[in-house]
Design a protein around this motif. Structure first.
Motif, mmCIF file in Angstrom:
data_model
loop_
_atom_site.group_PDB
_atom_site.id
_atom_site.type_symbol
_atom_site.label_atom_id
_atom_site.label_comp_id
_atom_site.label_asym_id
_atom_site.label_seq_id
_atom_site.Cartn_x
_atom_site.Cartn_y
_atom_site.Cartn_z
ATOM 1 N N ALA A 146 -36.742 38.696 26.460
ATOM 2 C CA ALA A 146 -37.805 39.641 26.102
ATOM 3 C C ALA A 146 -38.832 38.954 25.192
ATOM 4 O O ALA A 146 -40.035 39.169 25.333
ATOM 5 C CB ALA A 146 -37.221 40.872 25.418
ATOM 6 N N GLN A 147 -38.365 38.127 24.282
ATOM 7 C CA GLN A 147 -39.281 37.396 23.403
ATOM 8 C C GLN A 147 -40.087 36.364 24.195
ATOM 9 O O GLN A 147 -41.267 36.149 23.917
ATOM 10 C CB GLN A 147 -38.497 36.707 22.287
ATOM 11 C CG GLN A 147 -37.847 37.681 21.331
ATOM 12 C CD GLN A 147 -36.856 36.996 20.393
ATOM 13 O OE1 GLN A 147 -36.378 35.900 20.664
ATOM 14 N NE2 GLN A 147 -36.562 37.660 19.292
ATOM 15 N N GLN A 148 -39.464 35.749 25.189
ATOM 16 C CA GLN A 148 -40.184 34.793 26.039
ATOM 17 C C GLN A 148 -41.283 35.502 26.827
ATOM 18 O O GLN A 148 -42.390 34.983 26.974
ATOM 19 C CB GLN A 148 -39.214 34.086 26.992
ATOM 20 C CG GLN A 148 -38.283 33.121 26.306
ATOM 21 C CD GLN A 148 -37.223 32.576 27.254
ATOM 22 O OE1 GLN A 148 -37.293 32.740 28.466
ATOM 23 N NE2 GLN A 148 -36.205 31.929 26.679
ATOM 24 N N ILE A 149 -40.971 36.688 27.322
ATOM 25 C CA ILE A 149 -41.956 37.463 28.076
ATOM 26 C C ILE A 149 -43.126 37.849 27.170
ATOM 27 O O ILE A 149 -44.287 37.711 27.548
ATOM 28 C CB ILE A 149 -41.303 38.703 28.719
ATOM 29 C CG1 ILE A 149 -40.402 38.238 29.868
ATOM 30 C CG2 ILE A 149 -42.344 39.714 29.184
ATOM 31 C CD1 ILE A 149 -39.496 39.314 30.426
ATOM 32 N N PHE A 150 -42.824 38.297 25.959
ATOM 33 C CA PHE A 150 -43.880 38.629 24.996
ATOM 34 C C PHE A 150 -44.760 37.411 24.747
ATOM 35 O O PHE A 150 -45.997 37.492 24.795
ATOM 36 C CB PHE A 150 -43.278 39.134 23.684
ATOM 37 C CG PHE A 150 -44.253 39.147 22.545
ATOM 38 C CD1 PHE A 150 -45.311 40.047 22.516
ATOM 39 C CD2 PHE A 150 -44.134 38.239 21.499
ATOM 40 C CE1 PHE A 150 -46.219 40.051 21.470
ATOM 41 C CE2 PHE A 150 -45.043 38.238 20.448
ATOM 42 C CZ PHE A 150 -46.080 39.142 20.440
#
Length: 180
Positions: A146-150
């Motif tokens: 999720a942090q990578q997507i953000f």
């Protein structure tokens, strides 16, 4: 002629302080934030700037689309919250683990559209606009998807805005450099 500025840099690198200083002598400034409580340091800088220059700024908290705040009521806008706006659209919390590819694409498209609309509306009312964002390209790869997507969404949005902004600044250790 209205101008759009993008200021990017790491967390606490002096981006907001630069924006406040940039419009220090201007009247009719709206500082747009999604935070309930503005950092005490920023609030004090704004108060000192206002007092020294005999100006009064408005701090506007938004919950909706940033373009909704842009109006003829102000000639200068500081949008402090591109990363926070992106996080809000993603619905991310500290325990968010999975964001679908479809949602990521939709959010990226929405953020780009909303920021483009905000920039266009500022042009339409002949107002200068500073957009504050995080430079995520210097960071390590986040461990959670999720942090990578953000990070990936914000990188794409930053690149798009930098390409269409009139001026772009990089803030490092409290020093700002014009890069466009």
């Amino acid at each position: 002629m209205a101008r759009t500025y993008l200021i990017t840099g790491g967390a606490n690198s002096g981006k907001a302080r630069w924006a406040i200083r940039y419009f220090a002598h201007c009247r009719d400034v709206a500082y747009i934030t999604s935070n309930d409580d503005m950092e005490e340091d920023l609030r004090k800088r704004m108060e000192i700037t206002n007092e020294q220059n005999g100006v009064k700024w408005d701090v506007i908290r938004y919950d909706g689309t940033p373009a909704d705040i842009i109006s003829n009521d102000h000639n200068f806008f500081i949008f402090d919250g591109l990363p926070e706006y992106t996080l809000a659209l993603l619905g991310m919390t500290s325990d968010t683990d999975i964001i679908s590819e479809e949602k990521a694409k939709a959010v990226k498209k929405q953020v780009i559209q909303d920021v483009s609309d905000m920039m266009q509306k500022a042009q339409n009312v002949n107002a200068d606009l500073i957009i504050i964002t995080l430079e995520t390209g210097f960071s390590v790869v986040p461990p959670h998807s999720a942090q990578q997507i953000f990070r990936d969404i914000l990188c794409s949005v930053n690149q798009r805005i930098a390409n269409i902004a009139d001026e772009v600044y990089l803030s490092v250790s409290g020093i700002q450099m014009q890069i466009k």
